[in-house]
Design a protein around this motif. Structure first.
Motif, short mmCIF file in Angstrom:
data_model
loop_
_atom_site.label_atom_id
_atom_site.label_comp_id
_atom_site.label_asym_id
_atom_site.label_seq_id
_atom_site.Cartn_x
_atom_site.Cartn_y
_atom_site.Cartn_z
N SER A 234 0.85 -1.19 0.00
CA SER A 234 0.00 0.00 0.00
C SER A 234 0.88 1.24 0.00
O SER A 234 1.74 1.38 0.87
CB SER A 234 -0.90 0.02 1.25
OG SER A 234 -1.68 -1.17 1.33
N VAL A 235 0.66 2.13 -0.96
CA VAL A 235 1.46 3.34 -1.04
C VAL A 235 0.53 4.55 -1.00
O VAL A 235 -0.43 4.64 -1.78
CB VAL A 235 2.32 3.38 -2.32
CG1 VAL A 235 3.11 4.68 -2.40
CG2 VAL A 235 3.28 2.18 -2.35
N LEU A 236 0.83 5.49 -0.09
CA LEU A 236 0.04 6.70 0.07
C LEU A 236 0.80 7.84 -0.58
O LEU A 236 1.88 8.23 -0.12
CB LEU A 236 -0.20 7.01 1.55
CG LEU A 236 -1.13 6.09 2.35
CD1 LEU A 236 -0.61 4.65 2.44
CD2 LEU A 236 -1.37 6.64 3.75
N GLU A 237 0.28 8.38 -1.69
CA GLU A 237 0.93 9.48 -2.40
C GLU A 237 0.31 10.78 -1.92
O GLU A 237 -0.84 11.08 -2.22
CB GLU A 237 0.76 9.31 -3.92
CG GLU A 237 1.73 10.13 -4.76
CD GLU A 237 1.45 11.63 -4.70
OE1 GLU A 237 2.39 12.39 -4.39
OE2 GLU A 237 0.30 12.02 -4.97
N CYS A 238 1.09 11.57 -1.17
CA CYS A 238 0.56 12.73 -0.46
C CYS A 238 1.21 14.04 -0.90
O CYS A 238 1.25 15.00 -0.12
CB CYS A 238 0.75 12.54 1.04
SG CYS A 238 -0.01 11.03 1.70
N VAL A 239 1.69 14.11 -2.14
CA VAL A 239 2.35 15.31 -2.63
C VAL A 239 1.67 15.87 -3.88
O VAL A 239 1.24 17.02 -3.92
CB VAL A 239 3.85 15.03 -2.92
CG1 VAL A 239 4.54 16.31 -3.40
CG2 VAL A 239 4.54 14.47 -1.69
N GLY A 240 1.60 15.06 -4.94
CA GLY A 240 0.93 15.49 -6.16
C GLY A 240 1.85 15.89 -7.30
O GLY A 240 1.38 16.24 -8.37
N LEU A 241 3.16 15.85 -7.08
CA LEU A 241 4.11 16.22 -8.13
C LEU A 241 4.47 15.02 -9.00
O LEU A 241 4.26 13.86 -8.62
CB LEU A 241 5.38 16.79 -7.51
CG LEU A 241 5.23 18.14 -6.79
CD1 LEU A 241 6.53 18.52 -6.09
CD2 LEU A 241 4.81 19.24 -7.76
N HIS A 242 5.04 15.29 -10.17
CA HIS A 242 5.45 14.24 -11.09
C HIS A 242 6.38 13.24 -10.41
O HIS A 242 6.17 12.02 -10.44
CB HIS A 242 6.13 14.86 -12.31
CG HIS A 242 6.69 13.86 -13.28
ND1 HIS A 242 7.95 13.30 -13.14
CD2 HIS A 242 6.16 13.32 -14.41
CE1 HIS A 242 8.17 12.46 -14.13
NE2 HIS A 242 7.10 12.45 -14.92
N ASP A 243 7.43 13.75 -9.76
CA ASP A 243 8.43 12.86 -9.17
C ASP A 243 7.86 12.03 -8.04
O ASP A 243 8.23 10.86 -7.86
CB ASP A 243 9.63 13.68 -8.68
CG ASP A 243 10.46 14.23 -9.81
OD1 ASP A 243 10.22 13.85 -10.98
OD2 ASP A 243 11.35 15.06 -9.54
N SER A 244 6.94 12.61 -7.25
CA SER A 244 6.37 11.85 -6.14
C SER A 244 5.48 10.73 -6.66
O SER A 244 5.43 9.64 -6.07
CB SER A 244 5.58 12.77 -5.20
OG SER A 244 4.50 13.39 -5.87
N ASN A 245 4.80 10.96 -7.77
CA ASN A 245 3.98 9.91 -8.36
C ASN A 245 4.85 8.82 -8.98
O ASN A 245 4.53 7.63 -8.89
CB ASN A 245 3.04 10.50 -9.41
CG ASN A 245 1.77 11.06 -8.80
OD1 ASN A 245 0.86 10.32 -8.45
ND2 ASN A 245 1.71 12.38 -8.67
N VAL A 246 5.95 9.21 -9.61
CA VAL A 246 6.88 8.21 -10.14
C VAL A 246 7.37 7.31 -9.02
O VAL A 246 7.38 6.07 -9.13
CB VAL A 246 8.07 8.89 -10.85
CG1 VAL A 246 9.17 7.87 -11.15
CG2 VAL A 246 7.61 9.57 -12.13
N THR A 247 7.79 7.92 -7.91
CA THR A 247 8.27 7.14 -6.78
C THR A 247 7.18 6.23 -6.23
O THR A 247 7.42 5.04 -5.97
CB THR A 247 8.79 8.07 -5.67
OG1 THR A 247 9.89 8.83 -6.16
CG2 THR A 247 9.22 7.29 -4.45
N ALA A 248 5.98 6.78 -6.04
CA ALA A 248 4.89 5.99 -5.48
C ALA A 248 4.61 4.75 -6.32
O ALA A 248 4.48 3.63 -5.79
CB ALA A 248 3.63 6.85 -5.35
N LEU A 249 4.53 4.93 -7.62
CA LEU A 249 4.21 3.79 -8.48
C LEU A 249 5.38 2.83 -8.62
O LEU A 249 5.19 1.63 -8.81
CB LEU A 249 3.76 4.30 -9.85
CG LEU A 249 2.39 4.99 -9.82
CD1 LEU A 249 2.17 5.84 -11.06
CD2 LEU A 249 1.28 3.95 -9.70
N SER A 250 6.59 3.34 -8.48
CA SER A 250 7.78 2.50 -8.61
C SER A 250 7.98 1.60 -7.39
O SER A 250 8.57 0.52 -7.51
CB SER A 250 9.03 3.36 -8.81
OG SER A 250 8.94 4.12 -10.00
N ILE A 251 7.50 2.04 -6.21
CA ILE A 251 7.74 1.26 -5.00
C ILE A 251 6.56 0.36 -4.64
O ILE A 251 6.60 -0.33 -3.62
CB ILE A 251 8.07 2.17 -3.80
CG1 ILE A 251 6.88 3.07 -3.44
CG2 ILE A 251 9.32 3.00 -4.07
CD1 ILE A 251 7.12 3.94 -2.21
#
Length: 339
Positions: A234-251
Motif C-alpha cells: 500500500s502506497v500513500l501518495e501525499c504530494v501530487g508532483l510528477h516525481d512523487s507519483n513516479v516514486t509511489a508507483l515504482s515502489i
C-alpha cells in the motif's frame, strides 16, 4: 490571495443567511493547508483576489428555517467541501462529488481563514462537536476537517490493512496523518519517505517503522531493500508532483495499491505502463472528509490518535501572511489560526 506570494488580511462584508438551508458560523479555529501553497507559489495576479481557507471550526451564530441538525451556540467542525448529504453521491459517502455542493473560498463564497462564514447546506456539511471551543483537543479535531481525513482516505484507497506494508510518500501534514492512518488500520510496517528532521521525528512518534530520505531511483532502491525486493502493498501518495507519483508507483509491489491524495500538478500520470503490467490499483482523489469525521472523531477524543501534533505554529489573523511564508519555506509543518 491576490497572486503568488501576495496574501492580505482585509475587511469584507459580513455574511448573512441567504437560503433556508444556510448557517452562519463564527470561526474559532482555522489553518493553512499544504494545498494553499500551490496558488501561493503559482497564482496569476488577480484584481479581485480569492478568499482562502477550507479547514475550520466555529460556533453557529444563526441558522436558516430549514436547518434541523444544529442550532445557535453549537460548536461544529466543517469539512473542506460543503454538501447536501442527500444526493446520490453523498449517500455513497462521496460528498466531494455532491450534486449540490461546492468548495470554500474563491470570489463568491467565504473562506475559513476569516472571522465568519456562511455555510450552505448546513445539515449535510457540519458536524457538531461534544466539547467546548477552548478544549485542549481543538488541534486534533481541526485536522478532521481535512488533513487527518485526507491521510485516512489515502490509506483506505491504498487498501491498508493488518499485516500489510505501507509506504507514505510526502512528509507534510497529510503524509504524517497518513502514517497515523496506516497504523490505525493495522499496517505492520510503515515506511515514511521524507527528508526533514522535525517531520521524520514526528512520523516515528506516529508509528513509522522505517525512514527513507533518499529521492528518485535511490529512494525506490531503498524501499525495495526494506521490503525484500518486492515493494510495498500500500502506497500513500501525499504530494501530487510528477516525481512523487513516479516514486509511489515504482515502489508498489505487483498487485498492490496506490492511494493518491496529493493534488495533481500535472495532467498526465507517469509510470502508467509499468503500473499496468504490475496490476497496480490506482485510486484516490479529494477526500470525502464528511464521510470520515464521525468515524475518526472518537479516536481523537479518546486520545488514541494525536493528529493535532502536526500543528507546530499558532497565529492570529494578522499573522496569516507570514504563516504562508513559514510553511512555504519549510519553517513550519502546519500553521493553526486561533480567533
Amino acid at each position: 490571495m491576490y497572486g503568488a506570494g501576495d496574501v492580505r488580511v482585509e475587511k469584507v462584508p459580513d455574511p448573512s443567511i441567504r437560503k433556508s438551508t444556510d448557517a452562519l458560523l463564527r470561526v474559532t479555529r482555522a489553518c493553512i493547508c499544504g494545498s494553499d501553497l500551490w496558488p501561493y507559489k503559482n497564482m496569476e495576479r488577480s484584481d479581485k483576489g480569492s478568499r482562502m481557507g477550507h479547514e475550520f471550526i466555529g460556533v453557529i451564530e444563526d441558522v436558516g428555517k430549514d436547518v434541523r441538525t444544529v442550532k445557535r451556540g453549537d460548536l461544529v467542525v466543517v469539512p473542506f467541501a460543503w454538501s447536501d448529504g442527500t444526493c446520490e453521491f453523498c449517500r455513497q459517502g462521496l460528498q466531494t462529488s455532491c450534486l449540490h455542493g461546492g468548495w470554500w473560498g474563491g470570489t463568491k463564497l467565504d473562506g475559513g481563514q476569516g472571522e465568519a462564514v456562511r455555510v450552505p447546506q448546513a445539515d449535510g456539511t457540519v458536524v457538531k462537536l461534544p466539547v467546548g471551543p477552548d478544549d485542549a483537543l481543538m488541534p486534533g479535531l481541526l485536522t478532521l476537517s481535512d488533513v487527518m481525513s485526507t491521510g485516512h482516505h489515502a490509506a483506505v484507497c491504498a487498501k491498508v490493512g493488518p499485516g500489510r506494508i505501507a509506504a507514505v510518500v510526502g512528509d507534510g501534514a497529510v503524509g504524517l496523518c497518513g502514517v497515523i492512518a496506516a497504523r490505525r488500520l493495522g499496517a505492520e510496517q510503515v515506511i515514511m519517505l521524507g527528508r526533514h528532521p522535525d517531520r521524520i521525528k514526528l512520523a516515528m512518534e506516529f508509528g513509522a517503522t522505517d525512514i527513507v530520505s533518499e529521492r528518485g531511483e535511490a529512494a525506490t532502491e531503498k524501499v525495495l531493500e526494506l521490503t525484500g525486493g518486492l515493494g510495498a502493498h500500500s502506497v500513500l501518495e501525499c504530494v501530487g508532483l510528477h516525481d512523487s507519483n513516479v516514486t509511489a508507483l515504482s515502489i508498489t509491489r505487483p498487485g498492490g495499491a496506490v492511494g493518491r491524495v496529493g493534488v495533481p500538478q500535472e495532467e498526465d500520470l507517469p509510470e502508467a505502463t509499468p503500473a499496468f503490467f504490475k496490476n497496480v490499483t490506482i485510486a484516490g482523489g479529494p477526500a470525502p472528509a464528511r464521510a470520515y469525521i464521525e468515524e475518526l472523531m472518537p479516536d481523537v477524543l479518546e486520545g488514541k490518535i494525536e493528529p493535532g501534533r502536526v500543528f507546530d505554529r499558532v497565529t492570529d489573523l494578522d499573522g496569516v501572511p507570514d504563516g504562508y511564508r513559514a510553511m512555504n519555506d519549510r519553517e513550519a509543518i502546519k500553521v493553526m489560526i486561533a480567533l
